[in-house]
Design a protein around this motif. Structure first.
Motif, short mmCIF file in Angstrom:
data_model
loop_
_atom_site.label_atom_id
_atom_site.label_comp_id
_atom_site.label_asym_id
_atom_site.label_seq_id
_atom_site.Cartn_x
_atom_site.Cartn_y
_atom_site.Cartn_z
N LEU A 79 0.53 -7.44 -5.85
CA LEU A 79 1.96 -7.71 -5.95
C LEU A 79 2.79 -6.73 -5.12
O LEU A 79 4.01 -6.82 -5.12
CB LEU A 79 2.41 -7.63 -7.41
N ARG A 80 2.15 -5.79 -4.43
CA ARG A 80 2.92 -4.77 -3.73
C ARG A 80 2.37 -4.54 -2.32
O ARG A 80 1.34 -5.12 -1.95
CB ARG A 80 2.91 -3.47 -4.55
N ASP A 81 3.01 -3.71 -1.59
CA ASP A 81 2.65 -3.49 -0.19
C ASP A 81 1.52 -2.47 -0.07
O ASP A 81 1.68 -1.43 0.57
CB ASP A 81 3.87 -3.01 0.60
N TYR A 82 0.40 -2.76 -0.67
CA TYR A 82 -0.69 -1.78 -0.68
C TYR A 82 -1.18 -1.47 0.72
O TYR A 82 -1.54 -0.35 1.04
CB TYR A 82 -1.86 -2.30 -1.53
N ALA A 83 -1.19 -2.48 1.59
CA ALA A 83 -1.78 -2.32 2.91
C ALA A 83 -0.87 -1.62 3.91
O ALA A 83 -1.27 -1.36 5.04
CB ALA A 83 -2.19 -3.69 3.47
N THR A 225 11.17 -5.38 -5.25
CA THR A 225 11.08 -6.84 -5.31
C THR A 225 10.36 -7.30 -6.57
O THR A 225 10.71 -8.33 -7.15
CB THR A 225 10.31 -7.36 -4.07
N THR A 226 9.35 -6.56 -6.99
CA THR A 226 8.57 -6.92 -8.17
C THR A 226 9.20 -6.41 -9.47
O THR A 226 8.55 -6.43 -10.51
CB THR A 226 7.15 -6.35 -8.05
N LEU A 227 10.44 -5.94 -9.39
CA LEU A 227 11.22 -5.44 -10.52
C LEU A 227 10.72 -4.11 -11.06
O LEU A 227 11.11 -3.68 -12.15
CB LEU A 227 11.29 -6.48 -11.66
N ASP A 228 9.87 -3.41 -10.30
CA ASP A 228 9.50 -2.04 -10.66
C ASP A 228 10.72 -1.14 -10.49
O ASP A 228 11.40 -1.21 -9.46
CB ASP A 228 8.40 -1.51 -9.74
N PRO A 229 11.02 -0.28 -11.45
CA PRO A 229 12.13 0.68 -11.25
C PRO A 229 11.73 1.73 -10.24
O PRO A 229 10.68 2.36 -10.35
CB PRO A 229 12.31 1.28 -12.65
N ILE A 230 12.57 1.94 -9.21
CA ILE A 230 12.22 2.90 -8.16
C ILE A 230 13.35 3.89 -7.87
O ILE A 230 13.20 4.73 -6.98
CB ILE A 230 11.84 2.17 -6.85
N GLN A 398 14.54 -18.78 -20.24
CA GLN A 398 14.66 -19.60 -19.04
C GLN A 398 13.37 -19.55 -18.22
O GLN A 398 12.84 -18.48 -17.96
CB GLN A 398 15.83 -19.13 -18.17
N GLN A 399 12.89 -20.72 -17.81
CA GLN A 399 11.69 -20.75 -16.97
C GLN A 399 11.88 -19.98 -15.68
O GLN A 399 10.94 -19.45 -15.11
CB GLN A 399 11.31 -22.21 -16.64
N TRP A 400 13.11 -19.94 -15.16
CA TRP A 400 13.41 -19.31 -13.89
C TRP A 400 13.84 -17.85 -14.03
O TRP A 400 14.25 -17.24 -13.05
CB TRP A 400 14.51 -20.10 -13.17
N HIS A 401 13.76 -17.31 -15.24
CA HIS A 401 14.16 -15.90 -15.41
C HIS A 401 13.26 -15.04 -14.53
O HIS A 401 12.04 -15.21 -14.50
CB HIS A 401 14.01 -15.48 -16.88
N PRO A 402 13.83 -14.10 -13.76
CA PRO A 402 13.02 -13.30 -12.83
C PRO A 402 11.88 -12.55 -13.51
O PRO A 402 10.78 -12.46 -12.96
CB PRO A 402 14.03 -12.35 -12.18
N ASN A 403 12.14 -11.97 -14.69
CA ASN A 403 11.07 -11.27 -15.40
C ASN A 403 9.95 -12.22 -15.80
O ASN A 403 8.77 -11.87 -15.79
CB ASN A 403 11.63 -10.57 -16.64
N ARG A 404 10.33 -13.43 -16.17
CA ARG A 404 9.32 -14.42 -16.52
C ARG A 404 8.51 -14.83 -15.30
O ARG A 404 7.29 -15.02 -15.37
CB ARG A 404 9.99 -15.65 -17.15
N MET A 405 9.15 -14.93 -14.16
CA MET A 405 8.45 -15.25 -12.92
C MET A 405 7.42 -14.17 -12.58
O MET A 405 6.28 -14.46 -12.21
CB MET A 405 9.43 -15.39 -11.77
N ILE A 406 7.82 -12.90 -12.71
CA ILE A 406 6.89 -11.80 -12.43
C ILE A 406 5.73 -11.83 -13.42
O ILE A 406 4.57 -11.61 -13.04
CB ILE A 406 7.62 -10.44 -12.49
#
Length: 481
Positions: A79-83, A225-230, A398-406
């Motif tokens: 889910l992240r920019d590991y590369a 983007t993945t909703l991680d607090p940074i 909501q099906q489209w809730h961002p946290n639910r999407m993640i």
């Protein structure tokens, strides 16, 4: 009262708020919105900074997240920019990181690092060499320094600064909130004195302290983007958005760019609200956090509506279930039964979005996947499909809730990893692939609503779904139709 505010675009105005939890003003829709619409955007941040823990993992200009401690092929890495390449430190202060030379140049010229750098250098003198300087600098310190630097460069009459000083400091609330308030006052004084000293006393100490009060209570969590607090983000306009435990909007970040997006349909003239806390927590927990941190007693519809369970009963059942898990843990043969027993202990009237119910369901579903080969048959898949649906519904309504999407995306990656460890027969493989195909349909249908059709996250989700489709044998691709 209306305050003119400059932004990329904004279809909202600051006006007097009728909400009992509001501090007077709020943000109101200038037009009607559909779910997933953008209310306002800011490409240039008023103040933005990575957090201490992320100082070596986040580019200080574009705010791309490059965590170094992720395991390749893990769900987190997927889910992240590991590369991506390692970040490079500023050669002078060594406190901030950049992912490219261009980002370093932009950070120096446009991102105020030319102001921060000498301050951070002075902070590094005499510090232990094994600790990165950036890990000693709180995001709040950088936010306040950026605000002071802009005030000095543009003058006190600069409109964004005027909008900032119009925000409340809540000094009296801190003074009247007992021991915790006294501790926070001491923290603010310590932060203010440190900034004053390390900036060679070039700012007025009272101005520094006043800026700290305003900045700390009016900042928002900066997320990847993945909703991680940074890190932390402050915008005077967005700070006017009041709280509701049933919010109709949320704050989305794409690097430095901030967007206020709708979660529900909003009519012209409606007040726009976001949630300051995790809305899945119990009423008492939410209200306690809001009162301690933001100094108001939430009286939104969700808080004043009496639920089926008192806070004491919620705590009693939760403790009973958690004690059962702790006593049973370690006996692998008991895992499915201990989870189902714990769920029964919570009761049929337990709010489905309230922890630990979602956690138990996820653990039970994950365990069932590892047992599919042993159990086999329609019964095992039916149970897994039922659990999957329950997990999905108990995250956010909501099906489209961002946290639910993640959450669905993480589960999708988990399921793919598990599928590589299990040898299925043809019948079982069809059932399992159908389960994954259903998840890809959910993701593709709702990601544009949650994040925007052209967003980085929607592009990422679409690529993951396409990779999955291409990995399927031709006979199975009809599952995605």
């Amino acid at each position: 009262m209306e305050i003119p505010l400059a932004t990329d675009f904004c279809y909202a105005s600051v006006k007097q708020s009728p909400l009992p939890q509001a501090a007077g003003l709020g943000l109101f829709a200038d037009k009607s919105f559909q779910r997933g619409d953008v209310i306002l955007t800011r490409s240039k941040a008023f103040a933005i900074a990575p957090g201490q823990a992320n100082s070596q993992d986040v580019c200080a200009w574009c705010f791309q997240y490059h965590p170094k401690d992720l395991v390749p092929d893990s769900v987190a890495a997927a889910l992240r920019d590991y590369a991506k390449p390692n970040l490079m430190l500023c050669s002078k202060c060594k406190a901030v990181s950049y992912c490219s030379k261009q980002c370093q140049i932009s950070g120096w010229k446009e991102g105020l690092h030319r102001i921060e750098c000498p301050v951070f250098e002075r902070m590094s003198n005499g510090a232990p060499k094994h600790i990165n300087p950036g890990q000693r600098i709180p995001a709040a310190f950088r936010i306040v320094l950026q605000i002071l630097a802009q005030q000095r460069a543009n003058g006190s009459e600069w409109q964004p600064y005027q909008e900032f000083v119009a925000l409340k400091t809540h000094k009296n609330d801190y003074l009247n909130s007992g021991e915790k308030g006294s501790k926070r006052i001491n923290d603010i004084k310590f932060l203010s004195q440190g900034l004053y000293n390390f900036s060679s006393r070039s700012f007025d100490l009272h101005l520094v302290e006043d800026t700290c009060y305003r900045a700390l209570i009016n900042s928002h969590t900066l997320t990847y983007t993945t909703l991680d607090p940074i890190g932390a983000y402050l915008d005077p306009l967005v700070s006017r958005v009041n709280h509701s435990c049933l919010p109709n909007a949320w704050i989305n970040f794409e690097g430095r760019k901030m967007s206020l997006r709708t979660l529900t349909n909003i009519n012209e003239g409606d007040e726009i609200t976001i949630s300051y806390v995790d809305s899945r927590r119990s009423t008492e927990e939410r209200r306690a956090v809001l009162e301690q941190k933001f100094f108001f007693d939430c009286r939104c519809l969700k808080c004043v509506t009496v639920g089926p369970l008192s806070n004491d009963e919620i705590n009693r059942r939760r403790n009973k279930a958690e004690d059962h898990i702790q006593r049973s843990f370690g006996n692998r043969s008991l895992e499915p039964s201990m989870m189902t027993t714990a769920i029964r202990m919570l009761g049929t009237d337990w709010p489905p979005q309230l922890d630990p119910y979602p956690k138990y369901l996820k653990e039970l579903a994950a365990y069932n996947i590892t047992r599919l080969q042993k159990w086999g048959g329609d019964g095992a898949f039916q149970q897994l499909e039922e659990l999957r649906g329950r997990v999905d519904r108990c995250t956010y309504e909501q099906q489209w809730h961002p946290n639910r999407m993640i959450a669905v995306l993480e589960e999708f990656e988990n399921f793919k990893i598990y599928s590589q460890r299990v040898q299925f027969g043809d019948k079982e493989m069809v059932r399992f692939l159908a389960l994954l195909a259903g998840m890809t349909k959910t993701l593709k249908a709702n990601a544009p609503i949650a994040f925007g059709a052209d967003s980085r996250m929607t592009t990422f989700i679409n690529s993951k779904c396409e990779d999955f489709a291409q990995s399927l044998p031709p006979a199975f691709r009809q599952l995605l139709q």
